[in-house]
Design an enzyme around this catalytic site. Structure first.
Site, PDB file in Angstrom:
ATOM      1  N   LYS A   1     -15.810  -1.632  54.403  1.00  0.00           N
ATOM      2  CA  LYS A   1     -15.713  -0.855  52.345  1.00  0.00           C
ATOM      3  C   LYS A   1     -14.801  -0.210  52.353  1.00  0.00           C
ATOM      4  O   LYS A   1     -14.147   0.258  50.630  1.00  0.00           O
ATOM      5  CB  LYS A   1     -17.277   0.521  52.471  1.00  0.00           C
ATOM      6  CG  LYS A   1     -18.478  -0.322  52.851  1.00  0.00           C
ATOM      7  CD  LYS A   1     -19.545   0.465  52.925  1.00  0.00           C
ATOM      8  CE  LYS A   1     -20.477  -0.714  53.819  1.00  0.00           C
ATOM      9  NZ  LYS A   1     -22.046   0.425  54.015  1.00  0.00           N
TER      10      LYS A   1
ATOM     11  N   GLN B   1     -22.854   6.405  56.043  1.00  0.00           N
ATOM     12  CA  GLN B   1     -23.104   4.899  57.393  1.00  0.00           C
ATOM     13  C   GLN B   1     -24.506   5.092  57.706  1.00  0.00           C
ATOM     14  O   GLN B   1     -24.022   5.875  58.562  1.00  0.00           O
ATOM     15  CB  GLN B   1     -22.220   4.452  57.846  1.00  0.00           C
ATOM     16  CG  GLN B   1     -22.033   2.739  58.564  1.00  0.00           C
ATOM     17  CD  GLN B   1     -22.556   2.376  57.591  1.00  0.00           C
ATOM     18  OE1 GLN B   1     -21.866   1.884  55.687  1.00  0.00           O
ATOM     19  NE2 GLN B   1     -23.575   1.103  58.618  1.00  0.00           N
TER      20      GLN B   1
ATOM     21  N   ASP C   1     -25.857   4.333  47.758  1.00  0.00           N
ATOM     22  CA  ASP C   1     -26.520   3.479  48.129  1.00  0.00           C
ATOM     23  C   ASP C   1     -27.776   2.850  47.723  1.00  0.00           C
ATOM     24  O   ASP C   1     -28.330   2.252  48.748  1.00  0.00           O
ATOM     25  CB  ASP C   1     -26.640   3.766  50.310  1.00  0.00           C
ATOM     26  CG  ASP C   1     -25.445   2.880  50.787  1.00  0.00           C
ATOM     27  OD1 ASP C   1     -25.309   1.842  50.401  1.00  0.00           O
ATOM     28  OD2 ASP C   1     -25.895   4.293  52.178  1.00  0.00           O
TER      29      ASP C   1
END
Ligand code: NDP
Length: 286
Positions: free
Chosen positions: A50, A94, A117
């Site tokens: 990412k 994460q 997200d």
């Protein structure tokens, strides 16, 4: 019939290139802050990918690696600081987090306007009620693949296998908004094979290697395989038996090289969209 392969890697690369060109004209660099708590090997790989993609697209920001024993309070304090930082447009923590940290508390601590997200209940609620929102990257990437492949969605019978909050449920919501007739299946579904055979669009997100067999797929159906499973020999396979299913499907995504690359491209799109919205450069529906 032999299915057309939906090349997620190529589609994602083309979208990332367009995005980088757009970023270069902005006059500012969208900022993406990534937090990794602990050193889970799979998470480390995801975060590195990412971060690399963000830098390549011209984004600012970086990855903060916090030790596994970081307290929940310390993590929440970091998130509060990033929420207040005007240079940060997107915050990604994460998952999974170490067991002593409450995942939901962390998700809810992120400013919904920076929640790239798309996991914050505000964004989930906005998605379900059909309002513009930051949409979870993998589900949004699935819809992009269907659109790019030219799969007709309105009126289609679609089945989503898996009802997790990060994949299955938002995919079902997006398909519903796109006017498909959606079945959301899970481990308690009776006769999954029969349910699948009725579908013109099959989205597999169960995390069970090659659960979906070729004879579950209706002739000409579009098959999107979200699953990422590691075989004993270390190679990756999806939730769909690719070879068998390809003989029936009209379209199919490979694993790897299907949904995975789209997840990262969508994260960048969400960050750009959040940056535009925050900085008043023309908010766009995600
Ligand atoms: P979860 O484990 O959170 O959810 C799995 C879902 O599948 C559950 O709803 C479960 O049902 C259902 N399920 C499990 N076994 C069966 C079965 N035998 N028959 C029918 N349904 C079943 O997984 P995630 O949603 O997080 O991930 C799914 C897969 O997608 C994984 O392989 C993961 O690695 C992959 N993934 C890939 C991403 C990408 O970028 N490509 C991103 C995120 C995930 P129930 O609710 O009843 O327990």
């Amino acid at each position: 019939m032999s299915a057309r392969i939906i090349d997620g890697k190529a589609i994602a690369a083309a979208r990332r290139e367009r995005l980088a060109a757009e970023v270069a004209t902005l006059g500012f660099r969208p900022g993406l802050a990534v937090i990794l708590v602990g050193d889970d090997p799979a998470s480390s790989v995801y975060v590195r990918n990412k971060q690399k993609a963000a830098v390549k697209a011209g984004f600012a920001g970086g990855t903060e690696r916090l030790p596994a024993e970081t307290s929940e309070a310390a993590l929440l304090a970091r998130i509060a600081a990033l929420n207040a930082d005007p240079e940060v447009d997107g915050i990604l923590v994460q998952l999974p987090l170490p067991a002593h940290i409450r995942t939901q508390a962390v998700i809810e601590a992120i400013d919904p306007a920076k929640d790239v997200d798309g996991f914050h209940p505000i964004n989930v609620g906005r998605l379900v009620t059909g309002q513009p929102s930051l949409v979870a990257c993998t589900p949004k990437g699935v819809m992009t693949l269907l659109a790019e492949a030219g799969v007709p969605v309105p009126g289609a019978r679609a089945i989503v296998l898996g009802r997790s909050t990060i994949v299955g449920r938002p995919v079902a919501a997006l398909l519903t908004l796109a006017d498909a007739t959606v079945t959301l299946a899970h481990s308690r579904t009776r006769d999954l094979a029969a349910e699948c055979r009725r579908a013109e669009i099959v989205i597999a997100a169960v995390g069970r290697p090659e659960l979906v067999r070729g004879d579950w797929i209706a002739p000409g159906a579009a098959v999107i395989d979200v699953g990422i499973n590691r075989r004993p020999d270390g190679t990756l396979t999806g939730d769909v038996a690719f070879g068998e299913a390809s003989a029936h499907a009209g379209w199919i995504t490979p694993v790897p090289g299907g949904v995975g690359p789209m997840t990262i491209a969508t994260l960048l799109e969400n960050t750009l969209s959040a940056a535009r919205a925050r900085r008043g450069k023309g908010a766009r529906a995600a």
